[in-house]
Motif scaffolding. Structure first.
Motif, PDB file in Angstrom:
ATOM      1  N   VAL A  87       0.854  -1.189   0.000  1.00  0.00           N
ATOM      2  CA  VAL A  87       0.000   0.000   0.000  1.00  0.00           C
ATOM      3  C   VAL A  87       0.892   1.242   0.000  1.00  0.00           C
ATOM      4  O   VAL A  87       2.113   1.146   0.217  1.00  0.00           O
ATOM      5  CB  VAL A  87      -0.944   0.034   1.229  1.00  0.00           C
ATOM      6  CG1 VAL A  87      -1.927  -1.119   1.189  1.00  0.00           C
ATOM      7  CG2 VAL A  87      -0.139   0.025   2.524  1.00  0.00           C
ATOM      8  N   ARG A 169      -5.868   0.599  -1.906  1.00  0.00           N
ATOM      9  CA  ARG A 169      -4.462   0.422  -1.523  1.00  0.00           C
ATOM     10  C   ARG A 169      -3.801   1.747  -1.138  1.00  0.00           C
ATOM     11  O   ARG A 169      -2.589   1.899  -1.265  1.00  0.00           O
ATOM     12  CB  ARG A 169      -3.672  -0.283  -2.633  1.00  0.00           C
ATOM     13  CG  ARG A 169      -4.206  -1.668  -2.999  1.00  0.00           C
ATOM     14  CD  ARG A 169      -3.518  -2.233  -4.204  1.00  0.00           C
ATOM     15  NE  ARG A 169      -2.105  -2.471  -3.944  1.00  0.00           N
ATOM     16  CZ  ARG A 169      -1.215  -2.844  -4.876  1.00  0.00           C
ATOM     17  NH1 ARG A 169      -1.625  -3.006  -6.125  1.00  0.00           N
ATOM     18  NH2 ARG A 169       0.044  -3.037  -4.569  1.00  0.00           N
ATOM     19  N   GLN A 170      -4.608   2.677  -0.662  1.00  0.00           N
ATOM     20  CA  GLN A 170      -4.070   3.928  -0.131  1.00  0.00           C
ATOM     21  C   GLN A 170      -4.574   4.100   1.301  1.00  0.00           C
ATOM     22  O   GLN A 170      -5.751   3.871   1.582  1.00  0.00           O
ATOM     23  CB  GLN A 170      -4.482   5.124  -0.991  1.00  0.00           C
ATOM     24  CG  GLN A 170      -3.931   5.080  -2.408  1.00  0.00           C
ATOM     25  CD  GLN A 170      -4.148   6.384  -3.154  1.00  0.00           C
ATOM     26  OE1 GLN A 170      -4.244   7.443  -2.545  1.00  0.00           O
ATOM     27  NE2 GLN A 170      -4.197   6.309  -4.476  1.00  0.00           N
ATOM     28  N   GLN A 179      -3.363  -3.223   9.310  1.00  0.00           N
ATOM     29  CA  GLN A 179      -2.854  -3.963   8.161  1.00  0.00           C
ATOM     30  C   GLN A 179      -2.935  -5.474   8.371  1.00  0.00           C
ATOM     31  O   GLN A 179      -3.096  -6.230   7.411  1.00  0.00           O
ATOM     32  CB  GLN A 179      -1.412  -3.539   7.864  1.00  0.00           C
ATOM     33  CG  GLN A 179      -1.276  -2.118   7.368  1.00  0.00           C
ATOM     34  CD  GLN A 179      -2.147  -1.847   6.156  1.00  0.00           C
ATOM     35  OE1 GLN A 179      -2.056  -2.546   5.135  1.00  0.00           O
ATOM     36  NE2 GLN A 179      -3.009  -0.841   6.259  1.00  0.00           N
TER      37      GLN A 179
END
Length: 293
Positions: A87, A169-170, A179
Motif C-alpha cells: 500500500v 491500496r491507499q 494492516q
C-alpha cells in the motif's frame, strides 16, 4: 493618598493582573516541560541509533505495541516481500520537507509466517491521486532489511486524521493492527523504516534520520513567560506611583489656584478702585466751585 485604588478602573486592572500572573507562570512551566521532553527524546534517538542492530523479533511481536524506549532502534529482518498487499501512505513529505507524496509500505513475511511492515521510502504523488501510483518494484526472493523500528501511528499521537473512502491500496496511517486485518496474517507491532539496502536508482527515497540535535525554542519561551509574569506586578507598581504623582500634582495646582484667588480678595483691589472714583468725584467738585468763584 491611595484611595483611587478602590475605583472601578483600578479594581479591574488589579484583578486582571492577579489572573495573568499564575497563567503566565503555568505557561512557562508548560514550555519547560516541552523542552525537557525534547531533550529526553533527542537522547533516546541518539542512543537508539548508536545501539547495535538486533533482529526485529527481539523488539516486536504480533499484537504488541512497541515500547517507547525501543523507538528508533536499528533492527534487521529477513524474509520475502508480499507485494500483493503493498500500500501507499498519503500526504507524506520528502527529505526536503516540502514535496508531498507517498510512503511505500510493503509487508515482509518472516520465516515463521508472521509479517512486519516495511516503509521502503518516499515517492512523488504524481498527477492522479485517485489511482495507485507507479511504485518501484521490491526486491524479489529472500532479502535482509535494515532499518529503524517505529511505533504504530494513531490519530491521537500523530494528529493525522484517518480518512475513510480512499482509493484502493491507499491509507493515511501506518498501523500494524489495521494492516494485519487487511492482509489476514499476524503482523509484528510497529514497523521498520528502511535504511538498507539502498534501492537501485535511489527510488523510493529513504526516510532521513530523525533530527536529534536541535532542542527548539521552548526554553526561551519559558523564560519569556516568566519574565512577563514578573513584569505584571512591576508594571502595576509603576502605574500606581504615576497615578499618585499625577493626582498629587493636580491637587497642588488646584490648591495654588485657590490660594491665588483668595489672596486677591484679601488685598481689596475692588476697594481701591472705588477710592479712586471717589477722589475723582471730589476733584471735579472742587474744580466746579473754583469756576463759580
Amino acid at each position: 493618598m491611595y484611595r483611587f485604588l478602590l475605583s472601578r478602573q483600578w479594581v479591574i486592572l488589579t484583578l486582571v493582573g492577579l489572573v495573568l500572573i499564575p497563567v503566565m507562570i503555568k505557561l512557562g512551566f508548560w514550555q519547560l516541560h516541552r523542552h525537557e521532553h525534547k531533550v529526553a527524546q533527542n537522547q533516546l534517538i541518539a542512543s537508539s541509533l548508536a545501539a547495535k542492530p538486533v533482529p526485529v523479533t527481539e523488539l516486536a511481536a504480533p499484537g504488541r505495541d512497541l515500547p517507547r524506549h525501543d523507538m528508533w532502534r536499528t533492527v534487521t529482518a529477513t524474509g520475502t516481500y508480499d507485494t500483493a498487499h503493498e500500500v501507499v501512505v498519503r500526504q507524506r513529505t520528502a527529505a526536503d520537507e516540502q514535496s508531498i507524496g507517498y510512503y511505500v509500505l510493503t509487508p515482509l513475511v518472516l520465516p515463521g509466517g508472521d509479517a512486519v511492515l516495511v516503509n521502503r521510502g518516499w515517492i512523488s504523488a504524481g498527477n492522479d491521486l485517485t489511482k495507485f501510483p507507479d511504485v518501484p518494484a521490491a526486491a524479489k526472493g529472500t532479502v535482509t532489511v535494515t532499518g529503524r523500528m517505529m511505533a504504530d501511528e494513531t490519530t491521537a499521537v500523530s494528529g493525522i486524521k484517518d480518512t475513510k473512502g480512499l482509493p484502493p491500496r491507499q491509507i493515511m496511517l501506518i498501523n500494524s493492527k489495521e494492516q494485519a486485518k487487511r492482509v489476514g496474517r499476524p503482523m509484528l507491532g510497529g514497523y521498520i523504516e528502511q535504511t538498507g539496502p539502498k534501492p537501485p536508482g535511489g527510488t523510493p527515497e529513504m526516510v532521513p534520520e530523525p533530527d536529534h540535535d536541535s532542542i527548539g525554542p521552548h526554553m526561551a519561551y519559558a523564560i519569556q513567560w516568566w519574565l512577563f509574569a514578573a513584569a505584571v506586578p512591576v508594571g502595576w507598581v509603576i502605574l500606581v506611583r504615576r497615578e499618585r504623582r499625577d493626582r498629587a500634582a493636580a491637587a497642588a495646582t488646584a490648591a495654588q489656584e485657590a490660594a491665588e484667588t483668595g489672596g486677591a480678595a484679601e488685598t481689596g483691589e475692588p476697594a481701591e478702585t472705588g477710592g479712586a472714583d471717589e477722589a475723582a468725584k471730589g476733584s471735579g467738585a472742587r474744580q466746579a466751585e473754583d469756576a463759580t468763584a
